[in-house]
Design a protein around this motif. Sequence first.
Motif, PDB file in Angstrom:
ATOM      1  N   ALA A  36      -2.546  13.042  -3.115  1.00 33.25           N
ATOM      2  CA  ALA A  36      -2.723  11.402  -3.277  1.00 33.25           C
ATOM      3  C   ALA A  36      -1.369  10.691  -2.997  1.00 33.25           C
ATOM      4  CB  ALA A  36      -3.098  11.265  -4.861  1.00 33.25           C
ATOM      5  N   GLU A  37      -0.162  11.258  -3.305  1.00 33.45           N
ATOM      6  CA  GLU A  37       0.817  10.481  -3.240  1.00 33.45           C
ATOM      7  C   GLU A  37       1.269  10.623  -1.606  1.00 33.45           C
ATOM      8  OE1 GLU A  37       4.088   8.116  -3.396  1.00 33.45           O
ATOM      9  OE2 GLU A  37       2.589   8.651  -5.209  1.00 33.45           O
ATOM     10  N   SER A  38       0.984  11.864  -1.166  1.00 43.52           N
ATOM     11  CA  SER A  38       1.232  12.019   0.503  1.00 43.52           C
ATOM     12  C   SER A  38       0.190  10.900   1.130  1.00 43.52           C
ATOM     13  CB  SER A  38       0.933  13.183   0.903  1.00 43.52           C
ATOM     14  OG  SER A  38       1.193  13.147   2.149  1.00 43.52           O
ATOM     15  N   ALA A  39      -0.957  10.818   0.663  1.00 47.60           N
ATOM     16  CA  ALA A  39      -1.869   9.803   1.478  1.00 47.60           C
ATOM     17  C   ALA A  39      -1.649   8.391   1.296  1.00 47.60           C
ATOM     18  CB  ALA A  39      -3.136  10.093   0.831  1.00 47.60           C
ATOM     19  N   LEU A  40      -0.827   8.243  -0.176  1.00 52.25           N
ATOM     20  CA  LEU A  40      -0.709   6.784  -0.247  1.00 52.25           C
ATOM     21  C   LEU A  40       0.624   6.221   0.521  1.00 52.25           C
ATOM     22  CD1 LEU A  40      -0.842   3.991  -2.037  1.00 52.25           C
ATOM     23  CD2 LEU A  40       0.838   5.386  -3.598  1.00 52.25           C
ATOM     24  N   GLN A  41       1.563   7.263   0.499  1.00 55.68           N
ATOM     25  CA  GLN A  41       2.536   6.803   1.460  1.00 55.68           C
ATOM     26  C   GLN A  41       2.390   6.345   2.944  1.00 55.68           C
ATOM     27  OE1 GLN A  41       5.522   5.605  -0.047  1.00 55.68           O
ATOM     28  NE2 GLN A  41       4.485   6.350  -1.972  1.00 55.68           N
ATOM     29  N   GLY A  42       1.380   7.564   3.468  1.00 58.64           N
ATOM     30  CA  GLY A  42       0.854   7.327   4.845  1.00 58.64           C
ATOM     31  C   GLY A  42       0.185   5.961   5.144  1.00 58.64           C
ATOM     32  N   MET A  43      -0.555   5.614   3.988  1.00 61.60           N
ATOM     33  CA  MET A  43      -1.298   4.438   4.297  1.00 61.60           C
ATOM     34  C   MET A  43      -0.528   3.076   4.059  1.00 61.60           C
ATOM     35  SD  MET A  43      -5.048   5.174   2.005  1.00 61.60           S
ATOM     36  CE  MET A  43      -4.843   3.861   0.935  1.00 61.60           C
ATOM     37  N   LYS A  44       0.444   3.218   3.350  1.00 67.77           N
ATOM     38  CA  LYS A  44       1.473   2.030   3.032  1.00 67.77           C
ATOM     39  C   LYS A  44       2.148   1.989   4.621  1.00 67.77           C
ATOM     40  CE  LYS A  44       2.292   1.924  -1.931  1.00 67.77           C
ATOM     41  NZ  LYS A  44       3.265   2.165  -3.063  1.00 67.77           N
ATOM     42  N   LYS A  45       2.651   2.923   4.960  1.00 70.86           N
ATOM     43  CA  LYS A  45       3.470   2.861   6.335  1.00 70.86           C
ATOM     44  C   LYS A  45       2.422   2.368   7.437  1.00 70.86           C
ATOM     45  CE  LYS A  45       5.709   5.651   9.437  1.00 70.86           C
ATOM     46  NZ  LYS A  45       5.814   4.792  10.743  1.00 70.86           N
ATOM     47  N   ARG A  46       1.328   2.952   7.415  1.00 72.48           N
ATOM     48  CA  ARG A  46       0.606   2.251   8.619  1.00 72.48           C
ATOM     49  C   ARG A  46       0.281   0.709   8.309  1.00 72.48           C
ATOM     50  NH1 ARG A  46      -4.453   5.391  11.381  1.00 72.48           N
ATOM     51  NH2 ARG A  46      -5.162   3.757  12.663  1.00 72.48           N
ATOM     52  N   LEU A  47       0.072   0.246   7.231  1.00 73.61           N
ATOM     53  CA  LEU A  47      -0.090  -0.863   6.759  1.00 73.61           C
ATOM     54  C   LEU A  47       0.943  -1.647   6.923  1.00 73.61           C
ATOM     55  CD1 LEU A  47      -2.651  -0.642   3.792  1.00 73.61           C
ATOM     56  CD2 LEU A  47      -3.396  -1.607   5.839  1.00 73.61           C
ATOM     57  N   ARG A  48       2.226  -1.266   6.658  1.00 75.00           N
ATOM     58  CA  ARG A  48       3.365  -1.984   6.837  1.00 75.00           C
ATOM     59  C   ARG A  48       3.831  -2.179   8.467  1.00 75.00           C
ATOM     60  NH1 ARG A  48       6.258   1.527   4.523  1.00 75.00           N
ATOM     61  NH2 ARG A  48       6.086   0.583   2.254  1.00 75.00           N
ATOM     62  N   ASP A  49       3.356  -1.111   9.139  1.00 78.24           N
ATOM     63  CA  ASP A  49       3.725  -1.059  10.623  1.00 78.24           C
ATOM     64  C   ASP A  49       2.678  -2.032  11.275  1.00 78.24           C
ATOM     65  OD1 ASP A  49       5.537   0.729  10.235  1.00 78.24           O
ATOM     66  OD2 ASP A  49       4.294   2.451  11.116  1.00 78.24           O
ATOM     67  N   SER A  50       1.604  -2.256  10.612  1.00 77.87           N
ATOM     68  CA  SER A  50       0.854  -3.190  11.232  1.00 77.87           C
ATOM     69  C   SER A  50       0.671  -4.636  10.743  1.00 77.87           C
ATOM     70  CB  SER A  50      -0.813  -2.661  11.133  1.00 77.87           C
ATOM     71  OG  SER A  50      -1.209  -2.782   9.950  1.00 77.87           O
ATOM     72  N   GLY A  51       1.650  -4.833   9.754  1.00 77.60           N
ATOM     73  CA  GLY A  51       1.919  -6.381   9.332  1.00 77.60           C
ATOM     74  C   GLY A  51       0.697  -6.823   8.433  1.00 77.60           C
ATOM     75  N   ARG A  52       0.020  -5.628   7.751  1.00 75.07           N
ATOM     76  CA  ARG A  52      -1.020  -5.920   6.811  1.00 75.07           C
ATOM     77  C   ARG A  52      -0.784  -5.607   5.315  1.00 75.07           C
ATOM     78  NH1 ARG A  52      -6.003  -3.144   8.500  1.00 75.07           N
ATOM     79  NH2 ARG A  52      -4.480  -1.652   9.658  1.00 75.07           N
ATOM     80  N   LEU A  53       0.533  -5.285   4.866  1.00 75.42           N
ATOM     81  CA  LEU A  53       1.035  -4.674   3.762  1.00 75.42           C
ATOM     82  C   LEU A  53       1.998  -6.071   3.154  1.00 75.42           C
ATOM     83  CD1 LEU A  53       1.083  -2.790   1.533  1.00 75.42           C
ATOM     84  CD2 LEU A  53       3.473  -1.928   2.397  1.00 75.42           C
ATOM     85  N   LEU A  54       1.322  -6.405   2.217  1.00 77.05           N
ATOM     86  CA  LEU A  54       1.983  -7.779   1.603  1.00 77.05           C
ATOM     87  C   LEU A  54       2.905  -7.205   0.664  1.00 77.05           C
ATOM     88  CD1 LEU A  54      -1.468  -9.479   0.573  1.00 77.05           C
ATOM     89  CD2 LEU A  54       0.206  -9.911   2.440  1.00 77.05           C
TER      90      LEU A  54
END
Length: 90
Positions: free
Chosen positions: A72-90
Motif C-alpha cells: 500500500a505504501e509503495s503504491a501510494l508513493q508511485g501514485m503521488k509521483k505520477r500525479l506530481r509529474d503530470s501536474g495533477r497533485l495539489l
Amino acid sequence: MIHRNNQSYITAFVEGYICAIIGERMTIAKVSEAELDNAKHSAEKYVEFQIERSNFSDEEKKGMKNDYKLWAESALQGMKKRLRDSGRLL
C-alpha cells in the motif's frame, strides 16, 4: 437468495466497476496528498477487515498484514509521483 458462486462473481464485478470509476476519475482529476492518504487509510482498514475474517492462521494473517502495508505504501508513493509529474497533485 444468491448462490455462493454467483455472489463471488457479483462481488468481483462490483469491485472491478468501482476500480474502473476511480481509475477514470484519476486520469482527469486533480487530487491532494491528503485525499490520497485518506484513500490509502480506508483501503488498509478494508484489507485488514478481510484478512481478519479469512480462514488463515494467525501467523499467516500477520504476514499478510505486513505485506499489504508495504504494498500500500509503495503504491501510494508511485501514485503521488505520477500525479506530481503530470501536474495533477495539489
